[in-house]
Motif scaffolding. Sequence first.
Motif, PDB file in Angstrom:
ATOM      1  N   LEU A   1     -24.452  35.746  38.517  1.00 46.30           N
ATOM      2  CA  LEU A   1     -25.609  34.846  38.444  1.00 46.30           C
ATOM      3  C   LEU A   1     -26.083  34.679  36.996  1.00 46.30           C
ATOM      4  N   ALA A   2     -26.026  35.755  36.217  1.00 44.67           N
ATOM      5  CA  ALA A   2     -26.421  35.674  34.808  1.00 44.67           C
ATOM      6  C   ALA A   2     -25.470  34.763  34.023  1.00 44.67           C
ATOM      7  N   ILE A   3     -24.172  34.849  34.368  1.00 43.05           N
ATOM      8  CA  ILE A   3     -23.182  33.972  33.699  1.00 43.05           C
ATOM      9  C   ILE A   3     -23.451  32.511  34.046  1.00 43.05           C
ATOM     10  N   VAL A   4     -23.774  32.238  35.326  1.00 41.36           N
ATOM     11  CA  VAL A   4     -24.083  30.856  35.738  1.00 41.36           C
ATOM     12  C   VAL A   4     -25.331  30.354  35.017  1.00 41.36           C
ATOM     13  N   ALA A   5     -26.377  31.198  34.969  1.00 37.91           N
ATOM     14  CA  ALA A   5     -27.608  30.790  34.277  1.00 37.91           C
ATOM     15  C   ALA A   5     -27.337  30.499  32.801  1.00 37.91           C
ATOM     16  N   GLN A   6     -26.510  31.365  32.186  1.00 37.93           N
ATOM     17  CA  GLN A   6     -26.127  31.140  30.780  1.00 37.93           C
ATOM     18  C   GLN A   6     -25.395  29.823  30.610  1.00 37.93           C
ATOM     19  N   ALA A   7     -24.504  29.507  31.549  1.00 30.13           N
ATOM     20  CA  ALA A   7     -23.715  28.266  31.473  1.00 30.13           C
ATOM     21  C   ALA A   7     -24.616  27.038  31.613  1.00 30.13           C
ATOM     22  N   VAL A   8     -25.593  27.109  32.551  1.00 30.34           N
ATOM     23  CA  VAL A   8     -26.514  25.982  32.741  1.00 30.34           C
ATOM     24  C   VAL A   8     -27.359  25.766  31.483  1.00 30.34           C
ATOM     25  N   LEU A   9     -27.910  26.859  30.965  1.00 33.67           N
ATOM     26  CA  LEU A   9     -28.715  26.742  29.749  1.00 33.67           C
ATOM     27  C   LEU A   9     -27.880  26.218  28.586  1.00 33.67           C
ATOM     28  N   ARG A  10     -26.644  26.654  28.510  1.00 31.71           N
ATOM     29  CA  ARG A  10     -25.756  26.188  27.436  1.00 31.71           C
ATOM     30  C   ARG A  10     -25.470  24.695  27.571  1.00 31.71           C
ATOM     31  N   SER A  11     -25.330  24.211  28.799  1.00 31.82           N
ATOM     32  CA  SER A  11     -25.086  22.781  29.018  1.00 31.82           C
ATOM     33  C   SER A  11     -26.281  21.953  28.565  1.00 31.82           C
ATOM     34  N   VAL A  12     -27.489  22.416  28.886  1.00 33.12           N
ATOM     35  CA  VAL A  12     -28.704  21.702  28.489  1.00 33.12           C
ATOM     36  C   VAL A  12     -28.818  21.656  26.964  1.00 33.12           C
ATOM     37  N   LEU A  13     -28.567  22.804  26.333  1.00 35.23           N
ATOM     38  CA  LEU A  13     -28.673  22.862  24.871  1.00 35.23           C
ATOM     39  C   LEU A  13     -27.556  22.071  24.191  1.00 35.23           C
ATOM     40  N   THR A  14     -26.388  22.014  24.812  1.00 33.43           N
ATOM     41  CA  THR A  14     -25.292  21.196  24.267  1.00 33.43           C
ATOM     42  C   THR A  14     -25.681  19.728  24.259  1.00 33.43           C
ATOM     43  N   TYR A  15     -26.314  19.275  25.358  1.00 30.03           N
ATOM     44  CA  TYR A  15     -26.808  17.891  25.412  1.00 30.03           C
ATOM     45  C   TYR A  15     -27.839  17.655  24.298  1.00 30.03           C
ATOM     46  N   SER A  16     -28.770  18.599  24.132  1.00 33.99           N
ATOM     47  CA  SER A  16     -29.787  18.458  23.083  1.00 33.99           C
ATOM     48  C   SER A  16     -29.141  18.423  21.704  1.00 33.99           C
ATOM     49  N   TYR A  17     -28.140  19.253  21.501  1.00 33.64           N
ATOM     50  CA  TYR A  17     -27.439  19.280  20.207  1.00 33.64           C
ATOM     51  C   TYR A  17     -26.752  17.946  19.926  1.00 33.64           C
ATOM     52  N   ASN A  18     -26.053  17.419  20.931  1.00 36.78           N
ATOM     53  CA  ASN A  18     -25.356  16.140  20.742  1.00 36.78           C
ATOM     54  C   ASN A  18     -26.342  15.007  20.461  1.00 36.78           C
ATOM     55  N   MET A  19     -27.443  14.964  21.193  1.00 37.31           N
ATOM     56  CA  MET A  19     -28.434  13.913  20.996  1.00 37.31           C
ATOM     57  C   MET A  19     -29.102  14.039  19.624  1.00 37.31           C
ATOM     58  N   THR A  20     -29.376  15.263  19.198  1.00 39.10           N
ATOM     59  CA  THR A  20     -29.976  15.474  17.875  1.00 39.10           C
ATOM     60  C   THR A  20     -29.042  15.004  16.773  1.00 39.10           C
ATOM     61  N   THR A  21     -27.763  15.315  16.922  1.00 44.63           N
ATOM     62  CA  THR A  21     -26.783  14.923  15.908  1.00 44.63           C
ATOM     63  C   THR A  21     -26.608  13.412  15.868  1.00 44.63           C
ATOM     64  N   VAL A  22     -26.530  12.779  17.030  1.00 46.48           N
ATOM     65  CA  VAL A  22     -26.382  11.315  17.076  1.00 46.48           C
ATOM     66  C   VAL A  22     -27.623  10.634  16.504  1.00 46.48           C
ATOM     67  N   ARG A  23     -28.800  11.152  16.846  1.00 46.99           N
ATOM     68  CA  ARG A  23     -30.033  10.574  16.315  1.00 46.99           C
ATOM     69  C   ARG A  23     -30.088  10.714  14.785  1.00 46.99           C
ATOM     70  N   LEU A  24     -29.581  11.831  14.283  1.00 45.66           N
ATOM     71  CA  LEU A  24     -29.559  12.050  12.832  1.00 45.66           C
ATOM     72  C   LEU A  24     -28.611  11.087  12.144  1.00 45.66           C
ATOM     73  N   THR A  25     -27.391  10.970  12.657  1.00 44.08           N
ATOM     74  CA  THR A  25     -26.372  10.172  11.969  1.00 44.08           C
ATOM     75  C   THR A  25     -26.526   8.672  12.222  1.00 44.08           C
ATOM     76  N   GLN A  26     -26.535   8.283  13.508  1.00 42.79           N
ATOM     77  CA  GLN A  26     -26.569   6.856  13.827  1.00 42.79           C
ATOM     78  C   GLN A  26     -27.977   6.275  13.835  1.00 42.79           C
ATOM     79  N   GLY A  27     -28.985   7.125  14.027  1.00 47.58           N
ATOM     80  CA  GLY A  27     -30.359   6.621  14.065  1.00 47.58           C
ATOM     81  C   GLY A  27     -31.088   6.695  12.749  1.00 47.58           C
ATOM     82  N   LYS A  28     -30.600   7.531  11.818  1.00 47.37           N
ATOM     83  CA  LYS A  28     -31.307   7.694  10.543  1.00 47.37           C
ATOM     84  C   LYS A  28     -30.406   7.463   9.330  1.00 47.37           C
ATOM     85  N   ILE A  29     -29.331   8.257   9.208  1.00 52.99           N
ATOM     86  CA  ILE A  29     -28.516   8.185   7.990  1.00 52.99           C
ATOM     87  C   ILE A  29     -27.855   6.822   7.845  1.00 52.99           C
ATOM     88  N   VAL A  30     -27.153   6.370   8.882  1.00 53.21           N
ATOM     89  CA  VAL A  30     -26.425   5.098   8.788  1.00 53.21           C
ATOM     90  C   VAL A  30     -27.369   3.919   8.549  1.00 53.21           C
TER      91      VAL A  30
END
Length: 620
Positions: free
Chosen positions: A96-125
């Motif tokens: 159960l701890a591994i599943v919880a870790q995986a779910v939290l990691r998926s949420v943070l991965t989405y946040s990381y991707n959105m932050t990076t896209v917002r930085l590059t395509q929304g600001k720098i470019v």
Amino acid sequence: MSDTPSLHTDESRYSTAKLLRRLLALAWQFRVDCLLSLALSIILLLLGLVGLQLLGTAIDVIRHALDPTAVPPAYPFGWKPPANWSPLHVVTALSLAIVAQAVLRSVLTYSYNMTTVRLTQGKIVPELRGKLYSKIQRLSFRFFEVHGSSSIFNRLTGDVQNTRLFVDGVILQGLNMLITLAAYFLYMWKIQASLTLACLSVTIPLALVTHYYSNRLRPGYQKNRDLYDGLVEVFSQSVLGIQTVKGFAAESDRIKKFETGNRAVASQQQKIFWDLSVFTPITHFLSQLSLVILFAYGGWLYVQGRIPLGGGLVVFAGLLQQFTGQVANLSTIANSVQQSLTASKRVFEVLDTPIEVENNSNPVKPSRLKGNLVFDGVTFGYVPQTPVLKNLSFTAQSGQVIGIFGMTGAGKTSLLGLIPRFYDPQQGRILIDGMDLRDLDLDEYRRQIGIVYQESFLFSNTVAANIAFGSPYATQDQIEQAARAASAHDFIMALPKGYNTVLGESGADLSGGQRQRLALARALLLQPPILILDDPTASVDAKTEHEIVSALRHAMEGRTAFVVANRLSLLRRADRILVLEEGRLVQEGTHDQLAHIHGPYQDAAVLQLMDLAREERSAA
């Protein structure tokens, strides 16, 4: 303008070290977003380590349940299961701890991707592209004479994207890789030091291979961008000149030229891909070699009882796999470095190009000008050592129509280009109402000048928007008044939607005379005290010429007008005519005066009268 020089790049100014410093400065502008993205990647890294540790512990719990004589599992993070829990309860809790870790990691991965896209395509470019476009708008004509439109388009689009690649594809990926490698190394060292050194021995040849291919790839990317510029230029010229291409039945030749350029681009890309196709498998091979060492040496250590199975060998294998994956990513990062260095050089070349004509530190904003213009000993050349205008002096009084006559290459267009201060003379000065042009606010001064070129450009927009281009807040009444002054109102009203008719590209759906009258209306809307007409009847027939001349006659009333023309029908209405020859003022006077004085003007008048007589005899 054939003497315009090429703008050679100062290669020392764009050395790798200097480009890297400027790219790092670009990333520093967006440091908050970069740090946020980096923080999220570190959290994801820690969660990955937690997942591996939990998996290893679960394996050790199962092994101890199957073989009670085995070493008891070491529980992570100071946690110990209750004494009454069975191995099944413990494994369930860890799962159960591994599943919880995986779910939290998926949420943070989405946040990381959105932050990076917002930085590059929304600001720098957008910011970098906006700076580039703004700079291009302020550069002198010399820049556009040297650089083709295809090269400028590619710098504004593809090169901007590849420049931002340095931030997300090099800095963020590189820092993430270094932090990940350091964390994995420390964790593996904690598990078994000698196994760590043995498995990571392949990193030295890997670093050497990466360095070699990084130096090899950059010239290839530079050549590829140059070839692509040429390919886009062939395509754009074929589209813009489609009438000429079809008129000369040159479609097959243009197709061959495009195919040649296309093959050159494809061939160069194949060379780059060939290097990458060799480089990438080498890095993967060296990375996988470490797994061979792990199974051989690690297996021996396990048999010797020097490393546990789950929390030791299994976790180490997972760490090593992640480690080698990050090392293998070196090829991608090295490729991104070369792409970004090549592209950033082309972007910075534009941003660093000096603005040749700009305001001084304290420009004067002129009020409504009268139009008294003086050329005082003006010498000018596109190449300073080769002047095209030499010691030119004359005075144009307010309200006068000044005709400018001369053979091809005499300097007529160059003279006109100095009046709105598109260029500055190397010697002498130009005064307007007693003020030096270099002391005036450039935009305020140019808004008091109306210009109609030989081939006036119209935008793919409504007729009204084209007329109001220089004054976007003009009312409909003001637009129609300008159109009437240019004798354009009647034909505009005959269009399908009148002033709301959307024109085709460059106004191709209008006749030459209609395009010129719209351009004249656009110039008159500003109600300029100075009007510049650069051979506006050069490429039209006699009927269209009569329509344009009629409109110009009304437009020039009450304004200081400068008219370049080779047809004397337009020049004979001038108050004074300046005759240029090889950049010098050789004659001046009225049409009647010059027609009776031996010189270039009289020669042209005689030739045109002879041509007219021949046409009349042919018609008879």
